[in-house]
Design a protein around this motif. Structure first.
Motif, PDB file in Angstrom:
ATOM      1  N   LYS A   1     -58.058-110.299   8.801  1.00 59.47           N
ATOM      2  CA  LYS A   1     -57.855-111.547   9.536  1.00 59.47           C
ATOM      3  C   LYS A   1     -59.163-112.292   9.720  1.00 59.47           C
ATOM      4  N   ALA A   2     -60.191-111.553  10.048  1.00 62.76           N
ATOM      5  CA  ALA A   2     -61.476-112.178  10.346  1.00 62.76           C
ATOM      6  C   ALA A   2     -62.092-112.822   9.113  1.00 62.76           C
TER       7      ALA A   2
ATOM      8  N   GLN B   1     -52.769-107.721  19.867  1.00 63.94           N
ATOM      9  CA  GLN B   1     -54.170-107.508  19.543  1.00 63.94           C
ATOM     10  C   GLN B   1     -54.563-108.208  18.245  1.00 63.94           C
ATOM     11  N   GLN B   2     -53.759-107.955  17.211  1.00 59.22           N
ATOM     12  CA  GLN B   2     -54.064-108.543  15.916  1.00 59.22           C
ATOM     13  C   GLN B   2     -53.952-110.059  15.950  1.00 59.22           C
ATOM     14  N   ALA B   3     -52.958-110.518  16.656  1.00 58.57           N
ATOM     15  CA  ALA B   3     -52.700-111.946  16.687  1.00 58.57           C
ATOM     16  C   ALA B   3     -53.895-112.725  17.232  1.00 58.57           C
ATOM     17  N   SER B   4     -54.639-112.068  18.074  1.00 60.24           N
ATOM     18  CA  SER B   4     -55.742-112.767  18.719  1.00 60.24           C
ATOM     19  C   SER B   4     -56.990-112.823  17.859  1.00 60.24           C
ATOM     20  N   ILE B   5     -56.923-112.222  16.690  1.00 60.53           N
ATOM     21  CA  ILE B   5     -58.087-112.263  15.803  1.00 60.53           C
ATOM     22  C   ILE B   5     -57.969-113.438  14.847  1.00 60.53           C
ATOM     23  N   LEU B   6     -58.929-114.313  14.907  1.00 61.61           N
ATOM     24  CA  LEU B   6     -58.901-115.495  14.066  1.00 61.61           C
ATOM     25  C   LEU B   6     -59.895-115.390  12.932  1.00 61.61           C
ATOM     26  N   PRO B   7     -59.675-116.146  11.862  1.00 64.50           N
ATOM     27  CA  PRO B   7     -60.622-116.163  10.750  1.00 64.50           C
ATOM     28  C   PRO B   7     -61.984-116.650  11.221  1.00 64.50           C
TER      29      PRO B   7
ATOM     30  N   ALA C   1     -49.394 -99.790  10.735  1.00 69.94           N
ATOM     31  CA  ALA C   1     -50.417-100.302  11.648  1.00 69.94           C
ATOM     32  C   ALA C   1     -50.099-101.752  11.996  1.00 69.94           C
ATOM     33  N   GLU C   2     -49.530-102.430  11.051  1.00 66.61           N
ATOM     34  CA  GLU C   2     -49.230-103.846  11.260  1.00 66.61           C
ATOM     35  C   GLU C   2     -47.983-104.051  12.113  1.00 66.61           C
TER      36      GLU C   2
END
Lengths: 107, 107
Positions: free
Chosen positions: A63-64, B92-98, B84-85
DNA sequence: GCTTAGTGCAAAGCATAGCTTTACACTAAG
DNA sequence: CTTAGTGTAAAGCTATGCTTTGCACTAAGC
């Protein structure tokens, strides 16, 4: 599929992060940690090849950095495989033979 | 590279072992365990998709079935990634931005 | 029927892995 | 000197992965 045996350890995903992402983007380990929502220690350990990229972390990296999670976990997989083959008790593996058609234990 | 998103869990390596190896070879779980130099419980857990194929186990399977360790660990990797997804805390994952070029925290 | 081989699964124990926070000493930049 | 960033160590915690033991079930043999 051609499979050449590696004689040297595959690169650790942390090195890719460091040289292909952090340095070009002039992104600090601390900033990376914040971005991944993980601790600075964990980020540092990964970047310095002391900690593995887990499935969860692979998703975060994807994602990052806008890449695929498969990439990161694939790198880790190769790394793990190589070390499992070389660092471990080799006697154990050596004693495992191919299962042939005559696998039935002759009474 | 075309990457289609899976909507269903990838197959667990244990299923491959079961249907593509044990059954055709009429090999029992007990025999498999002996061959891999592991416990029957561990072999059963893998075959029944309750335990993962580790790097070490991938190497053993490769030797036993004359395949590549990458195959087994690759299957496991896909399995792990998917779960994991999906199974985990998605917030948690949703809050990770590029990380874009303007990653520098504006003071 | 009874015995035997194989099975899945649960339980308990144990070692390791992976993550956290805290802390310390170091570097480089202002 | 101060500030930001760094690597690494230590301690604590939870989760993994493996082991052995045990039990209840099935299927096959006699």
């Amino acid at each position: 599929m051609i499979m050449r045996k590696r004689n040297r350890p595959p690169i650790h995903p942390g090195e890719i992060i460091k040289y292909d992402y952090l340095e070009p983007l002039s992104l600090s380990v601390t900033e990376l940690a914040k971005h991944l929502h993980t601790s600075r220690v964990t980020a540092s350990n990964i970047v310095n090849t002391h900690a593995p990229v887990t499935a969860d972390m692979a998703l975060r990296l994807a994602k990052a950095f806008n890449t695929s999670a498969e990439l990161w976990l694939g790198l880790q997989k190769q790394y793990d495989l190589w070390h499992a083959e070389h660092d471990s008790d080799e006697w154990q593996q050596a004693s495992i033979l191919p299962i042939l058609s005559h696998h039935i234990t002759p009474a």
